[in-house]
Scaffold this active site. Structure first.
Site, PDB file in Angstrom:
ATOM      1  N   ASP A  22      44.418  44.247  42.051  1.00  0.00           N
ATOM      2  CA  ASP A  22      42.963  44.193  42.119  1.00  0.00           C
ATOM      3  C   ASP A  22      42.455  44.564  43.510  1.00  0.00           C
ATOM      4  O   ASP A  22      43.071  44.212  44.517  1.00  0.00           O
ATOM      5  CB  ASP A  22      42.501  42.774  41.761  1.00  0.00           C
ATOM      6  CG  ASP A  22      41.014  42.692  41.487  1.00  0.00           C
ATOM      7  OD1 ASP A  22      40.396  43.737  41.217  1.00  0.00           O
ATOM      8  OD2 ASP A  22      40.467  41.577  41.543  1.00  0.00           O
ATOM      9  N   ASN A  70      38.976  48.011  30.208  1.00  0.00           N
ATOM     10  CA  ASN A  70      38.626  49.035  31.201  1.00  0.00           C
ATOM     11  C   ASN A  70      37.979  50.276  30.602  1.00  0.00           C
ATOM     12  O   ASN A  70      37.418  51.105  31.334  1.00  0.00           O
ATOM     13  CB  ASN A  70      39.864  49.453  32.003  1.00  0.00           C
ATOM     14  CG  ASN A  70      40.312  48.412  33.010  1.00  0.00           C
ATOM     15  OD1 ASN A  70      41.467  48.388  33.412  1.00  0.00           O
ATOM     16  ND2 ASN A  70      39.402  47.533  33.415  1.00  0.00           N
ATOM     17  N   ARG A 195      41.736  34.561  38.724  1.00  0.00           N
ATOM     18  CA  ARG A 195      41.710  34.493  37.264  1.00  0.00           C
ATOM     19  C   ARG A 195      42.750  35.467  36.722  1.00  0.00           C
ATOM     20  O   ARG A 195      43.199  36.369  37.425  1.00  0.00           O
ATOM     21  CB  ARG A 195      40.322  34.825  36.716  1.00  0.00           C
ATOM     22  CG  ARG A 195      39.788  36.181  37.138  1.00  0.00           C
ATOM     23  CD  ARG A 195      38.390  36.429  36.576  1.00  0.00           C
ATOM     24  NE  ARG A 195      37.862  37.710  37.024  1.00  0.00           N
ATOM     25  CZ  ARG A 195      37.198  37.895  38.160  1.00  0.00           C
ATOM     26  NH1 ARG A 195      36.974  36.865  38.966  1.00  0.00           N
ATOM     27  NH2 ARG A 195      36.753  39.094  38.495  1.00  0.00           N
TER      28      ARG A 195
END
Length: 249
Positions: A22, A70, A195
């Site tokens: 990320d 996505n 998360r």
């Protein structure tokens, strides 16, 4: 289910590290660059991490490349990501094969551009004989979708008469995209977010969760070494309790 695939069995031997890569977009934005540049730099971070992993005791690396969610991103960004898959496989597949890396692509082939699905199949076939290191790329993957697909496959098999019995944990686990691989020891997420984002939901049951405040394009051997060190410091109980210490005689 064998001990090798049982998530409640303490690991022996090389680690299985899963990473949510990320921060590509934020890395690019902080530098006034297009998101596509962040994704390209993210590929370089992946290469560094793959190279460092075996030296740090990692035998399997699973990375979240593209989620089922996505597809909601802009058409240009999705196109850029698909292009990176094409270029990465074209430039690195032979090198990975020569290095003894086995590549698995986790996720639904349906919905992928035809050439991307063919690339995934070819990469798995070309490296399928290797056993030194396992690299799993989750692409068009979602943890919920994977569980649903496994359950549906069992129901279809029962209706077709090729399977019997109830749907239990062992049966469901055997139908997941990760079946046949080692249990996940730890899930790392970069960028500071905390998360799972629908990644390896079933496999995360007894995995250690490690969050690192570093954007993915800046990742590499030092970041992975830090994650492994954090993992080694954890007291993994797998739902049990530690044995009481013996009193001194």
């Amino acid at each position: 289910m064998s001990a090798a695939s049982d998530p409640a069995t303490p690991p022996e031997g090389p680690l299985h590290v899963a990473i949510i890569m990320d921060g590509n977009g934020r890395w690019a934005a902080a530098r006034g660059l297009p998101r596509a540049v962040g994704h390209r730099e993210g590929v370089q971070a992946l290469k560094r991490t793959i190279e460092a992993a075996p030296k740090l005791g990692v035998g399997c690396l699973t990375v979240f490349g593209f989620s089922t969610e996505n597809w909601s991103r802009s058409a240009d960004e999705v196109s850029d990501l698909m292009g990176l898959v094409r270029s990465y496989v074209a430039s690195d597949l032979k090198r990975l094969e020569k290095a003894g890396v086995r590549l698995r692509v986790l996720g639904r082939r349906e919905g992928l551009p035809r050439d991307i699905a063919e690339i995934a199949d070819r990469a798995e076939t070309q490296t399928g004989h290797n056993s030194k290191f396992l690299l799993q790329v989750a692409f068009n993957y979602g943890g919920r979708a994977d569980i649903v697909d496994a359950a549906r496959a069992h129901v279809d098999a029962v209706l077709a008469g090729t399977a019997t019995g109830p749907l239990d944990e062992a049966t469901l686990g055997a139908g997941l995209a990760t079946a046949g691989g080692p249990p996940v020891d730890m899930i790392v997420r970069t960028s500071g977010e905390q998360r799972l984002s629908n990644f390896l939901l079933w496999e995360a049951a007894y995995a250690e969760l490690i969050y690192q405040d570093i954007l993915w394009p800046d990742y590499g051997p030092e970041g992975l070494a830090d994650a492994v060190a954090q993992f080694r410091d954890r007291d993994r109980r797998f739902g049990g309790r530690p044995a009481p210490a013996l009193a001194a005689g």
